[in-house]
Each structure stands twice: as structure tokens, then as C-alpha cells.
Design a protein around this motif. Structure first.
Motif, PDB file in Angstrom:
ATOM      1  N   SER A 168      15.795   5.621 -10.136  1.00 37.90           N
ATOM      2  CA  SER A 168      15.337   5.112 -11.349  1.00 37.90           C
ATOM      3  C   SER A 168      14.977   3.897 -11.391  1.00 37.90           C
ATOM      4  CB  SER A 168      16.283   5.436 -12.460  1.00 37.90           C
ATOM      5  OG  SER A 168      17.362   4.497 -12.518  1.00 37.90           O
ATOM      6  N   PRO A 169      14.001   3.314 -12.282  1.00 36.67           N
ATOM      7  CA  PRO A 169      13.700   1.699 -12.120  1.00 36.67           C
ATOM      8  C   PRO A 169      14.882   0.808 -12.387  1.00 36.67           C
ATOM      9  CG  PRO A 169      12.154   2.979 -13.559  1.00 36.67           C
ATOM     10  CD  PRO A 169      13.281   4.035 -13.130  1.00 36.67           C
ATOM     11  N   GLY A 170      15.918   1.379 -13.002  1.00 34.64           N
ATOM     12  CA  GLY A 170      17.141   0.506 -13.307  1.00 34.64           C
ATOM     13  C   GLY A 170      17.788   0.295 -12.059  1.00 34.64           C
ATOM     14  N   LYS A 171      17.714   1.063 -11.205  1.00 30.85           N
ATOM     15  CA  LYS A 171      18.488   0.929  -9.859  1.00 30.85           C
ATOM     16  C   LYS A 171      17.450   0.508  -8.793  1.00 30.85           C
ATOM     17  CE  LYS A 171      21.557   4.505 -11.626  1.00 30.85           C
ATOM     18  NZ  LYS A 171      22.230   5.725 -11.484  1.00 30.85           N
ATOM     19  N   ALA A 172      16.340   0.212  -8.837  1.00 33.08           N
ATOM     20  CA  ALA A 172      15.539  -0.200  -7.812  1.00 33.08           C
ATOM     21  C   ALA A 172      16.140  -1.333  -6.950  1.00 33.08           C
ATOM     22  CB  ALA A 172      13.969  -0.356  -8.582  1.00 33.08           C
ATOM     23  N   GLU A 173      16.421  -2.383  -7.638  1.00 35.09           N
ATOM     24  CA  GLU A 173      16.801  -3.468  -7.024  1.00 35.09           C
ATOM     25  C   GLU A 173      17.991  -3.324  -6.057  1.00 35.09           C
ATOM     26  OE1 GLU A 173      17.062  -6.814  -9.729  1.00 35.09           O
ATOM     27  OE2 GLU A 173      14.948  -7.214  -9.877  1.00 35.09           O
ATOM     28  N   TYR A 187      10.309   5.350  -1.050  1.00 35.88           N
ATOM     29  CA  TYR A 187       9.545   6.035  -1.804  1.00 35.88           C
ATOM     30  C   TYR A 187       9.852   5.490  -3.425  1.00 35.88           C
ATOM     31  CZ  TYR A 187       9.111   9.540   1.946  1.00 35.88           C
ATOM     32  OH  TYR A 187       8.986   9.922   3.278  1.00 35.88           O
ATOM     33  N   VAL A 188       8.940   4.984  -3.674  1.00 34.48           N
ATOM     34  CA  VAL A 188       9.030   4.102  -5.360  1.00 34.48           C
ATOM     35  C   VAL A 188       7.985   4.251  -5.850  1.00 34.48           C
ATOM     36  CG1 VAL A 188      10.522   2.549  -4.431  1.00 34.48           C
ATOM     37  CG2 VAL A 188       8.256   1.908  -4.355  1.00 34.48           C
ATOM     38  N   ASN A 189       8.038   4.317  -7.414  1.00 28.58           N
ATOM     39  CA  ASN A 189       6.855   4.306  -8.237  1.00 28.58           C
ATOM     40  C   ASN A 189       6.369   2.728  -8.459  1.00 28.58           C
ATOM     41  OD1 ASN A 189       8.424   3.344 -10.327  1.00 28.58           O
ATOM     42  ND2 ASN A 189       8.942   5.239 -11.111  1.00 28.58           N
ATOM     43  N   LEU A 190       5.280   2.574  -9.160  1.00 24.48           N
ATOM     44  CA  LEU A 190       4.669   1.377  -9.231  1.00 24.48           C
ATOM     45  C   LEU A 190       5.595   0.309 -10.052  1.00 24.48           C
ATOM     46  CD1 LEU A 190       2.049  -0.021  -8.555  1.00 24.48           C
ATOM     47  CD2 LEU A 190       1.119   0.393 -10.956  1.00 24.48           C
ATOM     48  N   GLU A 191       6.266   0.821 -11.079  1.00 21.77           N
ATOM     49  CA  GLU A 191       7.185   0.119 -11.689  1.00 21.77           C
ATOM     50  C   GLU A 191       8.298  -0.484 -10.689  1.00 21.77           C
ATOM     51  OE1 GLU A 191      10.319  -0.030 -15.488  1.00 21.77           O
ATOM     52  OE2 GLU A 191       9.107   1.963 -15.146  1.00 21.77           O
ATOM     53  N   GLU A 192       8.913   0.448 -10.224  1.00 21.35           N
ATOM     54  CA  GLU A 192       9.999   0.009  -9.163  1.00 21.35           C
ATOM     55  C   GLU A 192       9.356  -0.778  -8.015  1.00 21.35           C
ATOM     56  OE1 GLU A 192      12.317   4.585  -9.922  1.00 21.35           O
ATOM     57  OE2 GLU A 192      10.627   4.190  -8.031  1.00 21.35           O
ATOM     58  N   ALA A 193       8.319  -0.704  -7.380  1.00 23.30           N
ATOM     59  CA  ALA A 193       7.775  -1.508  -6.607  1.00 23.30           C
ATOM     60  C   ALA A 193       7.659  -2.972  -6.992  1.00 23.30           C
ATOM     61  CB  ALA A 193       6.396  -1.056  -6.268  1.00 23.30           C
ATOM     62  N   GLY A 194       7.278  -3.347  -8.510  1.00 23.97           N
ATOM     63  CA  GLY A 194       7.264  -4.248  -9.155  1.00 23.97           C
ATOM     64  C   GLY A 194       8.630  -5.098  -9.121  1.00 23.97           C
ATOM     65  N   LEU A 195       9.318  -4.399  -9.373  1.00 23.54           N
ATOM     66  CA  LEU A 195      10.972  -4.701  -9.584  1.00 23.54           C
ATOM     67  C   LEU A 195      11.518  -5.441  -8.138  1.00 23.54           C
ATOM     68  CD1 LEU A 195      12.590  -1.968 -11.938  1.00 23.54           C
ATOM     69  CD2 LEU A 195      11.929  -4.580 -12.640  1.00 23.54           C
ATOM     70  N   ARG A 218       7.888   0.981   6.037  1.00 21.99           N
ATOM     71  CA  ARG A 218       7.069   1.716   5.512  1.00 21.99           C
ATOM     72  C   ARG A 218       7.127   1.858   4.096  1.00 21.99           C
ATOM     73  NH1 ARG A 218       5.599   7.992   7.435  1.00 21.99           N
ATOM     74  NH2 ARG A 218       7.905   8.131   7.181  1.00 21.99           N
ATOM     75  N   ALA A 219       6.232   2.014   3.379  1.00 20.59           N
ATOM     76  CA  ALA A 219       6.213   2.302   2.180  1.00 20.59           C
ATOM     77  C   ALA A 219       5.494   3.310   1.496  1.00 20.59           C
ATOM     78  CB  ALA A 219       6.041   0.723   1.138  1.00 20.59           C
ATOM     79  N   LEU A 220       5.937   3.888   0.519  1.00 17.59           N
ATOM     80  CA  LEU A 220       5.283   5.181  -0.227  1.00 17.59           C
ATOM     81  C   LEU A 220       5.356   4.765  -1.816  1.00 17.59           C
ATOM     82  CD1 LEU A 220       6.093   7.043   2.603  1.00 17.59           C
ATOM     83  CD2 LEU A 220       4.611   8.511   1.109  1.00 17.59           C
ATOM     84  N   ASP A 223       2.143   6.640  -8.558  1.00 21.46           N
ATOM     85  CA  ASP A 223       1.897   5.986 -10.001  1.00 21.46           C
ATOM     86  C   ASP A 223       1.411   7.133 -11.049  1.00 21.46           C
ATOM     87  OD1 ASP A 223       1.441   4.197 -12.200  1.00 21.46           O
ATOM     88  OD2 ASP A 223      -0.661   3.449 -11.383  1.00 21.46           O
ATOM     89  N   GLY A 224       2.319   8.211 -11.210  1.00 22.70           N
ATOM     90  CA  GLY A 224       2.002   9.328 -11.924  1.00 22.70           C
ATOM     91  C   GLY A 224       0.739   9.868 -11.621  1.00 22.70           C
ATOM     92  N   PRO A 225      -0.178   9.938 -12.447  1.00 27.86           N
ATOM     93  CA  PRO A 225      -1.439  10.678 -12.484  1.00 27.86           C
ATOM     94  C   PRO A 225      -2.598   9.724 -11.588  1.00 27.86           C
ATOM     95  CG  PRO A 225      -1.519   9.950 -14.641  1.00 27.86           C
ATOM     96  CD  PRO A 225      -0.138   9.563 -13.976  1.00 27.86           C
ATOM     97  N   ARG A 226      -2.455   8.502 -11.237  1.00 28.23           N
ATOM     98  CA  ARG A 226      -3.198   7.595 -10.701  1.00 28.23           C
ATOM     99  C   ARG A 226      -2.911   7.458  -9.147  1.00 28.23           C
ATOM    100  NH1 ARG A 226      -1.770   6.380 -15.877  1.00 28.23           N
ATOM    101  NH2 ARG A 226       0.034   5.609 -15.165  1.00 28.23           N
ATOM    102  N   LEU A 227      -3.692   6.641  -8.522  1.00 33.10           N
ATOM    103  CA  LEU A 227      -3.435   6.406  -7.041  1.00 33.10           C
ATOM    104  C   LEU A 227      -2.086   6.385  -6.333  1.00 33.10           C
ATOM    105  CD1 LEU A 227      -5.586   6.250  -4.675  1.00 33.10           C
ATOM    106  CD2 LEU A 227      -4.982   3.602  -4.773  1.00 33.10           C
ATOM    107  N   ALA A 228      -1.873   7.224  -5.475  1.00 36.87           N
ATOM    108  CA  ALA A 228      -0.611   7.066  -4.579  1.00 36.87           C
ATOM    109  C   ALA A 228      -1.223   6.626  -3.385  1.00 36.87           C
ATOM    110  CB  ALA A 228      -0.103   8.589  -4.381  1.00 36.87           C
ATOM    111  N   ALA A 229      -0.080   5.897  -2.603  1.00 38.29           N
ATOM    112  CA  ALA A 229      -0.417   5.081  -1.300  1.00 38.29           C
ATOM    113  C   ALA A 229       0.787   4.936  -0.385  1.00 38.29           C
ATOM    114  CB  ALA A 229      -0.957   3.725  -1.535  1.00 38.29           C
ATOM    115  N   CYS A 230       0.424   5.163   0.835  1.00 39.53           N
ATOM    116  CA  CYS A 230       1.091   4.807   1.944  1.00 39.53           C
ATOM    117  C   CYS A 230       0.871   3.754   2.743  1.00 39.53           C
ATOM    118  CB  CYS A 230       1.588   5.985   2.738  1.00 39.53           C
ATOM    119  SG  CYS A 230       2.455   6.012   4.327  1.00 39.53           S
TER     120      CYS A 230
END
Length: 290
Positions: A168-173, A187-195, A218-220, A223-230
Motif C-alpha cells: 500500500s502507499p502507506g508502506k511504500a517507504e 512493482y509500484v504504482n505512481l503514488e508509491e513511486a512518488g513516495l 529494475r522498476a515497474l 497508474d491504473g488505466p493510464r500508462l504502465a512502464a518498466c
């Protein structure tokens, strides 16, 4: 004795999910359905990997209470390797509770106190039947910050194909120690990457490259229905998910991760593996089967 080909380390518990098709906000009271299903990040990854033909083993804690006995029986029936679980006589089986509306996840509470309490006892199989493990490891961020930092420095995982999800984002750090691990994939979502980066990111491709620049193997990033990247040593792959009707959210990231691991195990390259993972997550959130 069944030999696993994937270790899933982290939360194994009951998911209690309330879902409504209505748009919901704080204080909403809407009709819907409430289900109880086996869940937890590590278990969700294991169940999805099993659906893709893999044989995952679970390293976690499950109580010997009625909820735990029922859970282990269900996992045995699925064909998952449960003999590697730490079974506690005095700790209750963990549980996750969430409310989802037509507009996504509204709120959730993860009661993973038993997992946190047992600490590195869940790693004991690595000293016995799993000693010298050389296969992939899926690790979830529900472990304590101390145990995650210990694993990041553990020689047994130094050259392991380590796949890490924040839960979860609360545990990303909690995952910061893995940014300099020699073989970890996050493997993170955009919010978690920002954190993790301590600043908001514009899109998944930018975030994945920024994580690589911080030293990550390596990072994956999704972002929900938006772009995903590796982002990896040879460049960056990106893919847009197909448009689907969202009927469920909990477990989508875990399905993405399992599909990506399974695709690479079958020999898929970076672009093909990312596409497989994105499409699998889209299928999952639409409510269809894997």
C-alpha cells in the motif's frame, strides 16, 4: 513432495471485501455484496501465479484458530505449498477489510499484527528444505520495516531474483533499502513511486526511470488505466492498458506482478512481459477470470 518454483513471502490472511456498484464517498451507505476470500499480497501473488502454471510456496504466519485452519485447508485445496507456513498457537489469523465502490477503493484496514509479531520466524524454511533457494522470490511490504531492511542485506537474497511490492502507499517507504539491492525488481504504482522518490511523478515512464536513476536494478510502475512502464538496464518499455469496466480493485497489482513473473519464466522479453502483465491486470479488474 511438491517442489515449489516461486517463494511468496508476506501476508496470508482472509480478505473481507464490501463492494457496491454505486459511486461512494466518506459516509456513504449503499447496497452491495460482502465476500470473504483468501487474500493478502503474498497469497494473492501465489494464487495468480498458480493460475499461470507455477507452484508457489508461502512463507508467512497463519494461526491455529478456526479461521486459520479453514484458510490453510482452502490453500491446500488450491494446490499451494503450505508446509512452509509458520503456524502460531497463540496469534490469530490476520485479516484485511476493504470497501470498494464503482469509483474504486474507498477505504481499507489491514490487520497484519500477527505477521509483524513473528518477524523473521517466517524465514525458517530457508534454513531447512529451501536452503540454497535460487528461484524467484515475491516479497510484500506488509513485513515490518526492520525485517524488510534485514532481507535487503541478507546474503541469502544477495543474488536472488527478488520481486518486491509495497502492499500500500502507506508502506511504500519501507522498500527504500531495496533501491540499491543488486537484483531487486520493484512493482509500484505512481503514488508509491512518488513516495519512494520524495516527489510526485508525471507518469509511469518518468517514475520508472527515476527509480532506476536512484540505483534500483529494475522498476515497474503502474497508474491504473493510464500508462504502465518498466525501466531496466537496456531501456524503458511502456504500455497502455485496454479500456475495461472496473468491477474490483483489491488484488489487481498482485495479479500484475504474478503475470509478469510467469511471463518471464516462460521466456518473454521485457516488452512482451509488460504487455502480459498489463492485460492480466485489466482482465482481473473487469471481473473476468485470469
Amino acid at each position: 513432495m511438491t517442489r515449489p518454483d516461486l517463494l511468496c513471502i508476506g501476508s496470508v490472511l482472509w480478505d473481507v471485501i464490501g463492494r457496491s456498484t454505486a459511486h461512494m464517498t466518506q459516509g456513504s451507505d449503499r447496497p452491495g455484496r460482502i465476500t470473504r476470500l483468501p487474500g493478502g499480497v503474498a497469497l494473492n501473488i501465489a494464487m495468480a501465479a498458480k493460475a499461470y502454471g507455477m507452484t508457489p510456496a508461502l512463507l508467512s504466519v497463519v494461526g491455529r484458530d478456526p479461521a486459520g485452519e479453514e484458510l490453510v485447508a482452502a490453500l491446500d485445496h488450491m494446490g499451494l505449498v503450505t508446509r512452509t507456513l509458520y503456524r502460531s498457537d497463540d496469534l490469530p489469523t490476520d485479516v484485511y477489510m476493504a470497501v470498494e465502490g464503482g469509483n474504486g477503493l474507498i477505504a481499507a484496514i489491514a490487520d497484519a499484527h500477527s505477521l509483524e509479531a513473528v518477524g523473521d520466524k517466517i524465514l525458517r524454511p530457508l534454513q531447512d528444505e529451501l536452503q540454497g533457494w535460487e528461484g524467484p522470490v515475491a516479497l510484500d511490504g506488509n513485513l515490518t520495516a526492520d525485517l524488510l531492511a534485514q532481507i535487503a542485506q541478507d546474503p541469502r537474497f544477495a543474488a536472488t531474483d527478488l520481486r518486491v511490492a509495497p502492499a500500500s502507499p502507506g508502506k511504500a517507504e519501507r522498500l527504500l533499502p531495496f533501491l540499491t539491492h543488486s537484483s531487486a525488481t520493484l512493482y509500484v504504482n505512481l503514488e508509491e513511486a512518488g513516495l519512494l522518490l520524495h516527489r510526485a511523478q508525471t507518469d509511469a515512464a518518468e517514475a520508472a526511470q527515476a527509480l532506476r536513476a536512484r540505483g534500483l536494478h529494475r522498476a515497474l510502475v503502474t497508474d491504473g488505466p493510464r500508462l504502465a512502464a518498466c525501466a531496466h538496464a537496456d531501456g524503458v518499455e511502456a504500455h497502455h492498458p485496454p479500456d475495461v469496466m472496473v468491477t474490483r480493485v483489491t488484488g489487481a497489482g498482485d495479479t500484475f506482478m504474478a503475470a509478469h513473473i510467469a511471463a518471464e519464466r516462460e521466456g518473454a522479453g521485457p516488452e512482451a512481459a509488460l504487455r502480459r502483465a498489463v492485460d492480466a491486470a485489466a482482465t482481473y479488474v473487469s471481473g473476468d477470470t485470469y
